[in-house]
Design a protein around this motif. Structure first.
Motif, PDB file in Angstrom:
ATOM      1  N   GLU A  42     -11.540 -92.502-100.410  1.00 40.12           N
ATOM      2  CA  GLU A  42     -11.081 -92.910-101.738  1.00 40.12           C
ATOM      3  C   GLU A  42     -10.608 -94.360-101.732  1.00 40.12           C
ATOM      4  O   GLU A  42     -10.857 -95.099-102.691  1.00 40.12           O
ATOM      5  CB  GLU A  42      -9.963 -92.002-102.235  1.00 40.12           C
ATOM      6  N   TYR A 201     -14.471 -87.598-108.064  1.00 41.39           N
ATOM      7  CA  TYR A 201     -14.247 -86.383-107.260  1.00 41.39           C
ATOM      8  C   TYR A 201     -12.776 -86.255-106.878  1.00 41.39           C
ATOM      9  O   TYR A 201     -12.179 -85.172-107.033  1.00 41.39           O
ATOM     10  CB  TYR A 201     -15.125 -86.414-106.021  1.00 41.39           C
ATOM     11  N   TYR A 202     -12.181 -87.315-106.393  1.00 48.83           N
ATOM     12  CA  TYR A 202     -10.787 -87.244-105.965  1.00 48.83           C
ATOM     13  C   TYR A 202      -9.840 -87.064-107.154  1.00 48.83           C
ATOM     14  O   TYR A 202      -8.794 -86.414-107.029  1.00 48.83           O
ATOM     15  CB  TYR A 202     -10.415 -88.485-105.160  1.00 48.83           C
ATOM     16  N   ASP A 207      -5.493 -84.038-105.723  1.00 46.03           N
ATOM     17  CA  ASP A 207      -4.670 -83.768-104.544  1.00 46.03           C
ATOM     18  C   ASP A 207      -3.305 -84.446-104.601  1.00 46.03           C
ATOM     19  O   ASP A 207      -2.455 -84.244-103.728  1.00 46.03           O
ATOM     20  CB  ASP A 207      -5.405 -84.184-103.260  1.00 46.03           C
ATOM     21  N   GLY A 210      -4.048 -89.899-104.345  1.00 41.02           N
ATOM     22  CA  GLY A 210      -4.795 -91.116-104.625  1.00 41.02           C
ATOM     23  C   GLY A 210      -4.506 -91.711-105.986  1.00 41.02           C
ATOM     24  O   GLY A 210      -3.389 -91.638-106.507  1.00 41.02           O
TER      25      GLY A 210
END
Length: 305
Positions: A42, A201-202, A207, A210
């Motif tokens: 990322e 995607y990140y 999560d 990022g």
């Protein structure tokens, strides 16, 4: 025929730009350490995404948009820049991984090896010949790498990947008929679709590490584009105002700073095999640099005569 040399006064005008570029590259592990909680892929994706707008701003200021568009229409140039973009992306990713996993010493060794790799690639692909002293320098460096094979194999792949990827990247950029900044802009353009996909995607998996996790992390990831583009611009300016040989002496500033950071700031352990390898690499650099200095001095004496 006498080869044209760069006047000493012009060398001095380019020196501040070269020192600025390599100092930034040397201290950049401090910046990436602020992002070590973010996945390396990322960080790489955001670095590519945010460097492209800055490249366009600088190209517009330097009136190089036309060169960028012309290169995009040349399939031969695009194929070469696609290869160079993959190599520089690999180089950036391994470097970020090295910083995040406390292997800054291994990364600095990779960039110490880079000039010697350049000499070998020039001999293999460009028909350049090694002087006796250059051959001695390469042999000394090879012995240092062999020592790492025996005592520090776990980090050797970092050093060799960084040296070989950046050396091959430089070889390709040497033969591509496009300026350094338009070339970088095309490379980031080619990498942009994959980078955007990775960034999305990140964001999607959420999560909490990022871009978007916090204002601080988001701003730091955006600043990665500046950290990428500014030293490259300084380097491009220095390269126009200095001889490439003189610029070669300054390039050791970056891995030297990174070595000191790894040893004294990040408290990385220096294995005996690494120490012996560094000593041999520094010796090879001294031999290599003496040979370059001797050639520069001889050329200037011929020019004056």
């Amino acid at each position: 025929m006498v080869q044209p040399t760069v006047p000493a006064a012009r060398e001095q005008r380019g020196l501040p730009y070269a020192l600025g570029a390599y100092a930034i590259w040397g201290f950049v592990p401090l910046f990436f350490k602020l992002l070590e909680a973010v996945p390396p892929v990322e960080v790489l994706a955001q670095r590519i995404i945010w460097s492209l707008p800055l490249c366009f701003v600088i190209m517009a200021f330097r009136r190089q948009i036309g060169e960028y568009l012309a290169a995009l229409k040349d399939w031969r140039v695009l194929r070469l820049l696609l290869a160079s973009s993959l190599l520089i992306a690999l180089n950036w990713l391994v470097y970020i991984h090295a910083v995040f996993t406390d292997h800054v010493l291994a990364a600095s060794l990779g960039y110490y090896l880079n000039p010697l790799v350049n000499v070998l690639l020039g001999m293999i692909f460009l028909g350049e010949r090694l002087s006796r002293l250059q051959a001695v320098a390469v042999v000394i460096a090879a012995i240092g790498v062999a020592i790492l094979l025996a005592g520090a194999l776990d980090t050797l792949w970092i050093s060799l990947t960084l040296a070989l990827s950046f050396g091959t990247y430089g070889l390709i950029r040497k033969v591509v008929p496009v300026g350094s900044l338009p070339g970088l802009a095309i490379e980031t353009t080619l990498l942009l679709p994959v980078s955007l996909a990775a960034a999305v995607y990140y964001l999607w998996i959420g999560d909490g590490l990022g871009f978007g996790a916090s204002a601080k992390i988001s701003w730091l990831l955006a600043a990665a584009g500046v950290v990428t583009a500014i030293p490259l611009l300084l380097f491009a300016t220095a390269a126009r105002r200095m001889s490439y040989a003189a610029l070669g002496f300054v390039q050791y500033l970056a891995p030297s700073i990174a070595f000191l950071l790894g040893l004294f700031v990040f408290d990385e352990p220096l294995k005996p095999a690494q120490l012996f390898c560094f000593l041999l690499i520094w010796l090879s650099i001294a031999v290599f640099s003496f040979d370059m200095w001797r050639k520069m001095r001889a050329e200037r004496m011929v020019t004056v005569a």
